[in-house]
Motif scaffolding. Structure first.
Motif, PDB file in Angstrom:
ATOM      1  N   VAL A  99      42.187  36.030  50.158  1.00 17.94           N
ATOM      2  CA  VAL A  99      43.473  36.313  49.520  1.00 17.94           C
ATOM      3  C   VAL A  99      43.408  36.084  48.016  1.00 17.94           C
ATOM      4  CG1 VAL A  99      45.879  35.592  49.342  1.00 17.94           C
ATOM      5  CG2 VAL A  99      44.834  35.899  51.593  1.00 17.94           C
ATOM      6  N   PHE A 100      42.849  34.953  47.594  1.00 19.28           N
ATOM      7  CA  PHE A 100      42.771  34.694  46.159  1.00 19.28           C
ATOM      8  C   PHE A 100      41.763  35.612  45.477  1.00 19.28           C
ATOM      9  CE2 PHE A 100      44.640  30.581  47.484  1.00 19.28           C
ATOM     10  CZ  PHE A 100      45.746  30.593  46.632  1.00 19.28           C
ATOM     11  N   LEU A 103      43.475  38.900  45.231  1.00 19.75           N
ATOM     12  CA  LEU A 103      44.466  38.876  44.157  1.00 19.75           C
ATOM     13  C   LEU A 103      43.790  39.089  42.805  1.00 19.75           C
ATOM     14  CD1 LEU A 103      47.415  38.443  43.310  1.00 19.75           C
ATOM     15  CD2 LEU A 103      46.919  35.990  43.151  1.00 19.75           C
ATOM     16  N   ASN A 106      42.815  42.608  42.633  1.00 18.83           N
ATOM     17  CA  ASN A 106      43.944  43.514  42.483  1.00 18.83           C
ATOM     18  C   ASN A 106      44.514  43.501  41.075  1.00 18.83           C
ATOM     19  OD1 ASN A 106      44.746  45.369  44.384  1.00 18.83           O
ATOM     20  ND2 ASN A 106      46.722  44.409  44.733  1.00 18.83           N
ATOM     21  N   ILE A 107      44.381  42.384  40.383  1.00 14.17           N
ATOM     22  CA  ILE A 107      44.791  42.357  38.975  1.00 14.17           C
ATOM     23  C   ILE A 107      43.942  43.358  38.195  1.00 14.17           C
ATOM     24  CG2 ILE A 107      44.891  40.936  36.878  1.00 14.17           C
ATOM     25  CD1 ILE A 107      45.327  38.516  38.801  1.00 14.17           C
ATOM     26  N   ALA A 298      45.588  44.961  48.877  1.00 13.09           N
ATOM     27  CA  ALA A 298      46.821  44.361  49.376  1.00 13.09           C
ATOM     28  C   ALA A 298      46.861  44.373  50.900  1.00 13.09           C
ATOM     29  CB  ALA A 298      48.027  45.109  48.805  1.00 13.09           C
ATOM     30  N   SER A 301      44.017  41.943  52.317  1.00 12.20           N
ATOM     31  CA  SER A 301      44.293  40.538  52.007  1.00 12.20           C
ATOM     32  C   SER A 301      45.396  39.986  52.900  1.00 12.20           C
ATOM     33  CB  SER A 301      44.672  40.386  50.530  1.00 12.20           C
ATOM     34  OG  SER A 301      43.594  40.732  49.683  1.00 12.20           O
ATOM     35  N   PHE A 323      52.528  41.226  47.565  1.00 13.77           N
ATOM     36  CA  PHE A 323      51.183  41.031  47.007  1.00 13.77           C
ATOM     37  C   PHE A 323      50.966  41.963  45.823  1.00 13.77           C
ATOM     38  CE2 PHE A 323      46.595  41.446  46.779  1.00 13.77           C
ATOM     39  CZ  PHE A 323      46.117  40.184  47.091  1.00 13.77           C
ATOM     40  N   VAL A 326      53.076  40.742  42.813  1.00 17.83           N
ATOM     41  CA  VAL A 326      52.461  39.579  42.155  1.00 17.83           C
ATOM     42  C   VAL A 326      51.265  40.013  41.307  1.00 17.83           C
ATOM     43  CG1 VAL A 326      51.199  37.427  42.548  1.00 17.83           C
ATOM     44  CG2 VAL A 326      53.259  37.919  43.881  1.00 17.83           C
ATOM     45  N   SER A 327      50.422  40.880  41.865  1.00 18.10           N
ATOM     46  CA  SER A 327      49.249  41.354  41.129  1.00 18.10           C
ATOM     47  C   SER A 327      49.658  42.034  39.827  1.00 18.10           C
ATOM     48  CB  SER A 327      48.446  42.350  41.981  1.00 18.10           C
ATOM     49  OG  SER A 327      48.058  41.785  43.205  1.00 18.10           O
TER      50      SER A 327
END
Length: 406
Positions: A99-100, A103, A106-107, A298, A301, A323, A326-327
């Motif tokens: 997940v991290f 993330l 995904n950024i 997303a 994850s 998700f 947030v990204s």
């Protein structure tokens, strides 16, 4: 918002759509904006020797993907559930890493989508990132989200594949030199190998196709032929796209053109090859690669946490949308998108040995896979991949990451 599972009564066309959807979900996730940027940067640095890196990444990809997809299918369990059976609590650890890591990836994907729309339409990268995020959110907001996701991945994948092959022909790369360096490179870069493998196989990407097939009801030993078919299609599409992009950029740098690694190096290569229209062509490829990677990151994850609580399972699509939000929000506070894309690949390389190692242990546990016998021709290379990636990832990150910030 949950989708019904695939069953034996559904049509062959629907089944093939799922198989191709899973294949292209994996392929487009592995050939995301990070790969475009990494290929441009490392081809500039290594020239034809980068062919060796491409070859190694494809070999590792084959054994990582085929091991993981088969074990998920025969166990009928997602990655985190398998890990928890191997060692209680390990599934939560693996899920946290995925997940991290997803993330962080995904950024970079959102950043890549912004760069893609900027190149395609001249839109400000931040605004382009927001528009792209809204498109990805729409995919999971519709009633038949799974079908829409499959179709988006397929259309984007075919578009990217066609354009990359076209540009590769236009740049007339030194193919013979590339072939010679495939087995005997003039230069060697462990950092390039680890970064590329992390960006194309590491993290959530290894599980994207397997989890999609499992969610569609393709599982059990009887499902292995379909799993093999889907994984081989995905690996084949990925391989052709990676090779075509590398050759396209090699054709540019071999002519003496120096790419600006601090800017948008892949875009420069396409502009040099096709003129001003090359920027738009690059924009189409970059955006397609990025938005499908946003969707894939997303979806996969969240698939790692949906089994932890009935609430998450029931509202999984809303968690996927969250998700993405947030990204995108984090991207607004992050500069240097090219650096983000490279770092995401390097960091996710650390996840591969853990994830694949867990899967290989599970493959030989009867309480997980039952009577299934995992073939040695997959087990032994899989163990080699785990050992190689564990050693090289730690060594490379300790040596190279501080230099990127200096």
């Amino acid at each position: 918002m949950k989708q019904p599972l695939l069953n034996e009564q559904q049509s062959s066309a629907t089944k093939n759509s799922v198989l191709f959807g899973a294949a292209f979900l994996m392929a487009t996730s592995s050939v995301g904006p990070g790969f475009l940027t990494q290929t441009a940067v490392f081809t500039q640095q290594l020239a034809a020797s980068f062919a060796f890196v491409i070859m190694i990444s494809l070999v590792l990809d084959v054994f990582a993907q085929m091991n993981v997809w088969r074990i998920i299918a025969v166990s009928g369990l997602r990655g985190q559930e398998i890990a928890n059976k191997v060692l209680p609590g390990l599934g939560y650890v693996l899920a946290a890493f995925i997940v991290f890591g997803g993330l962080a990836f995904n950024i970079g994907n959102v950043a890549g989508a912004g760069l893609g729309l900027n190149a395609m339409l001249g839109i400000d990268p931040v605004l382009g990132a927001g528009i792209s995020a809204l498109f990805a959110i729409f995919v999971f907001a519709v009633k038949e989200a799974a079908k829409v996701m499959d179709r988006v991945a397929q259309v984007a994948g075919v578009t990217m594949l066609g354009l990359m092959i076209y540009v590769a022909f236009k740049t007339t790369p030194p193919v013979k030199e590339a072939l010679a360096n495939t087995l005997w490179p003039e230069q060697m870069s462990i950092f390039a190998i680890i970064t590329l493998v992390g960006g194309t196989v590491g993290g959530y990407i290894t599980f994207a196709g397997g989890h999609r097939l499992l969610d569609a009801g393709v599982k059990g030993q009887e499902g292995l032929p379909d799993v093999t078919k889907s994984s081989l299609i995905g690996i084949g599409v990925t391989g052709v796209m990676r090779i075509a992009l590398f050759l396209a950029i090699l054709g540019i740098v071999s002519q003496g053109y120096v790419l600006n690694e601090e800017g948008n190096p892949a875009a420069e290569a396409f502009q040099y090859a096709l003129g001003d229209v090359g920027i738009q062509v690059f924009g189409v490829i970059m955006w397609a690669a990025a938005v499908t990677s946003v969707v894939g990151a997303a979806y996969t994850s969240v698939s790692f946490i949906r089994t932890f609580h009935p609430f998450i399972e029931k509202y999984s699509n809303w968690f996927i949308i969250g998700f993405i939000i947030v990204s995108t929000s984090v991207f607004l506070f992050i500069g240097r998108p090219v650096l983000v894309l490279i770092l995401a690949g390097a960091a996710n390389a650390l996840i591969l040995p853990l994830a694949l190692g867990v899967m290989l242990i599970a493959a030989h546990r009867k309480d997980i896979v039952g009577t299934y016998k995992h073939p040695k021709w997959l087990t032994i290379p899989g163990i080699v991949v785990v050992i190689m990636m564990a050693i090289f990832s730690v060594k490379t990150l300790m040596e190279e990451i501080p230099q990127l910030f200096s």
